[in-house]
Design a protein around this motif. Structure first.
Motif, short mmCIF file in Angstrom:
data_model
loop_
_atom_site.label_atom_id
_atom_site.label_comp_id
_atom_site.label_asym_id
_atom_site.label_seq_id
_atom_site.Cartn_x
_atom_site.Cartn_y
_atom_site.Cartn_z
N LEU A 95 0.82 -1.21 0.00
CA LEU A 95 0.00 0.00 0.00
C LEU A 95 0.86 1.26 0.00
O LEU A 95 1.86 1.35 0.71
CB LEU A 95 -0.90 -0.01 1.24
N PHE A 96 0.43 2.24 -0.81
CA PHE A 96 1.06 3.57 -0.84
C PHE A 96 0.01 4.60 -0.43
O PHE A 96 -1.08 4.63 -1.01
CB PHE A 96 1.59 3.89 -2.23
N ILE A 97 0.34 5.42 0.54
CA ILE A 97 -0.60 6.42 1.05
C ILE A 97 -0.03 7.82 0.83
O ILE A 97 1.16 8.06 0.99
CB ILE A 97 -0.89 6.19 2.55
N ASP A 98 -0.92 8.71 0.45
CA ASP A 98 -0.59 10.11 0.17
C ASP A 98 0.29 10.72 1.26
O ASP A 98 -0.01 10.60 2.46
CB ASP A 98 -1.90 10.89 0.06
N LYS A 99 1.34 11.38 0.83
CA LYS A 99 2.26 12.03 1.77
C LYS A 99 1.55 13.07 2.63
O LYS A 99 1.98 13.38 3.74
CB LYS A 99 3.41 12.68 0.99
N LYS A 103 -3.27 5.53 9.63
CA LYS A 103 -3.75 4.38 10.40
C LYS A 103 -5.11 3.92 9.91
O LYS A 103 -5.37 2.71 9.77
CB LYS A 103 -3.82 4.75 11.89
N ALA A 104 -6.00 4.88 9.63
CA ALA A 104 -7.35 4.54 9.17
C ALA A 104 -7.31 3.86 7.80
O ALA A 104 -7.96 2.83 7.59
CB ALA A 104 -8.20 5.81 9.11
N LEU A 105 -6.55 4.42 6.88
CA LEU A 105 -6.50 3.86 5.52
C LEU A 105 -5.82 2.49 5.50
O LEU A 105 -6.21 1.61 4.73
CB LEU A 105 -5.78 4.84 4.59
N THR A 106 -4.84 2.31 6.35
CA THR A 106 -4.19 1.00 6.46
C THR A 106 -5.20 -0.04 6.95
O THR A 106 -5.26 -1.17 6.44
CB THR A 106 -2.98 1.06 7.40
#
Length: 204
Positions: free
Chosen positions: A80-84, A92-95
């Motif tokens: 997973l890649f999350i917006d900087k 934490k929520a998106l993970t």
């Protein structure tokens, strides 16, 4: 008890190694990918979203997946890649959402993903240029996906009323360019299957 409800609306673009439009979409995972295995990346644009009181609106994400055969049989690998720009709470929520642990639309990921490669927080852009979706993570993903026109050349080819878990309407597309290099992988799916879907996910 802390509010664990979540929702997100936006758009998803996906590029995979299938040589023709992904049979997993139509067969709902009961037919193997055209190459016998699946390698794919997906880009997400969250126009509006939340996890409890944490705002997720305006964030972008990237997801890579490898599936060794039939989608429905599991043993997937994902990263997973999350917006900087995402806050610590949003990460934490998106993970939690994208590992299926938050329940709801993505809950099946907690069953089907056997190996999780981890999370990286990086700059991500998701743009629409005319009909083409351009998704980029510097030095990781460089993608451009364009819908395939139907008989009416001004309209996209669309699968409707599907039970596909991502969305009931899927725009049939093709990758103009599709390079991904991360987690020891090096893919190039230019000219291969792609899809575009509206995001309307929620849980738990």
């Amino acid at each position: 008890m802390t509010d664990q409800s979540w929702a997100m609306k936006g758009e998803l673009v996906l590029s995979c190694n299938c040589t023709v439009f992904c049979p997993c979409v139509l067969s709902l995972g009961s037919h193997p990918p055209t190459e016998g295995y699946c390698q794919t990346w997906a880009g997400f644009r969250i126009d509006a979203g939340h996890f409890g009181e944490t705002d997720l609106s305006g964030l972008n994400l990237g997801l890579i997946m490898e599936i060794p055969g039939y989608m429905s049989r599991g043993n997937w690998t994902a990263g997973l890649f999350i917006d900087k720009r995402a806050s610590v709470y949003a990460v934490k929520a998106l993970t939690k959402i994208f590992t299926g642990k938050a329940g709801g639309t993505t809950s099946l990921l907690s069953i089907l993903v056997g190996k999780f490669l981890g999370v990286e927080q990086v700059p991500i852009t998701y743009e629409t240029r005319d009909r083409t979706r351009v998704f980029q993570i510097p030095k990781i993903i460089d993608g451009a996906v364009t819908p395939i026109p139907g008989k009416d050349r001004e309209k996209d080819t669309v699968i409707t009323n599907s039970e596909y878990w991502i969305a009931p309407e899927i725009i049939v597309a093709k990758s103009d360019k599709s390079k991904m290099r991360a987690f020891g992988r090096n893919w190039n799916f230019a000219g291969r299957s792609a899809e575009i879907c509206k995001l309307d996910w929620r849980g738990p």
